[in-house]
Design a protein around this motif. Structure first.
Motif, PDB file in Angstrom:
ATOM      1  N   LEU A   3       0.845  -1.191   0.000  1.00  0.00           N
ATOM      2  CA  LEU A   3       0.000   0.000   0.000  1.00  0.00           C
ATOM      3  C   LEU A   3       0.878   1.237   0.000  1.00  0.00           C
ATOM      4  O   LEU A   3       1.839   1.322   0.759  1.00  0.00           O
ATOM      5  CB  LEU A   3      -0.902   0.014   1.233  1.00  0.00           C
ATOM      6  N   GLY A  92      -4.591  -5.541  -7.873  1.00  0.00           N
ATOM      7  CA  GLY A  92      -4.843  -4.597  -6.789  1.00  0.00           C
ATOM      8  C   GLY A  92      -5.823  -3.531  -7.207  1.00  0.00           C
ATOM      9  O   GLY A  92      -6.711  -3.784  -8.021  1.00  0.00           O
ATOM     10  N   GLU A 113      -2.985  -0.021  -3.808  1.00  0.00           N
ATOM     11  CA  GLU A 113      -2.567  -1.265  -3.181  1.00  0.00           C
ATOM     12  C   GLU A 113      -2.352  -2.263  -4.306  1.00  0.00           C
ATOM     13  O   GLU A 113      -3.234  -2.452  -5.148  1.00  0.00           O
ATOM     14  CB  GLU A 113      -3.618  -1.777  -2.206  1.00  0.00           C
TER      15      GLU A 113
END
Length: 146
Positions: A3, A92, A113
């Motif tokens: 992240l 992601g 992320e």
């Protein structure tokens, strides 16, 4: 999953910043070794699909994305765009937020992320630092313009 966040404040209108940050082909001109191809006809919005192809020759991979949330900024609310990444190599999501600030500018918050196939989770901090650096420069370039 790794992240990372990129935050910038600029002296441009939220509408102009939104237009620049959601110009998907322009992303390919700002991310090293990357070309971006939009797969769906315009205008952009929920359901828009595009692919960022990164690399050189056989050492390339596709990063397919789809817009799953599209709320351009208005006078009374921030703009929010959410992308889902569904590639074999990169998976992601990313969220782009554009919020008006006092004095006519705006704040950009890019949160992402991601995981990269074959990269162990022990390398997530390194991946996050690289993401912040690459996308930080890309955001700055998109905001500066051509």
């Amino acid at each position: 999953m790794s992240l990372f966040r990129v935050e910038r404040t600029v002296r441009r209108s939220p509408e102009e910043v939104w237009r620049r940050l959601t110009d998907w082909p322009a992303h390919g001109r700002r991310v090293p070794l990357t070309r971006t191809r939009v797969l769906t006809p315009g205008p952009y919005g929920v359901g828009t699909r595009f692919v960022a192809r990164t690399g050189v020759g056989r050492l390339s991979f596709d990063d397919p994305m789809e817009v799953v949330r599209w709320e351009p900024p208005t006078a009374d609310r921030p703009g929010v765009c959410r992308l889902e990444k569904s590639g074999r190599v990169v998976r992601g999501w990313a969220v782009i937020e554009v919020t008006a600030t006092e004095g006519g500018g705006c704040r950009v918050l890019w949160t992402e992320e991601l995981s990269v196939r074959g990269v162990p989770t022990a390398f997530d901090p390194v991946l996050a630092r690289a993401g912040r650096a690459v996308f930080g420069r890309a955001v700055e370039g998109l905001l500066r313009g051509p």
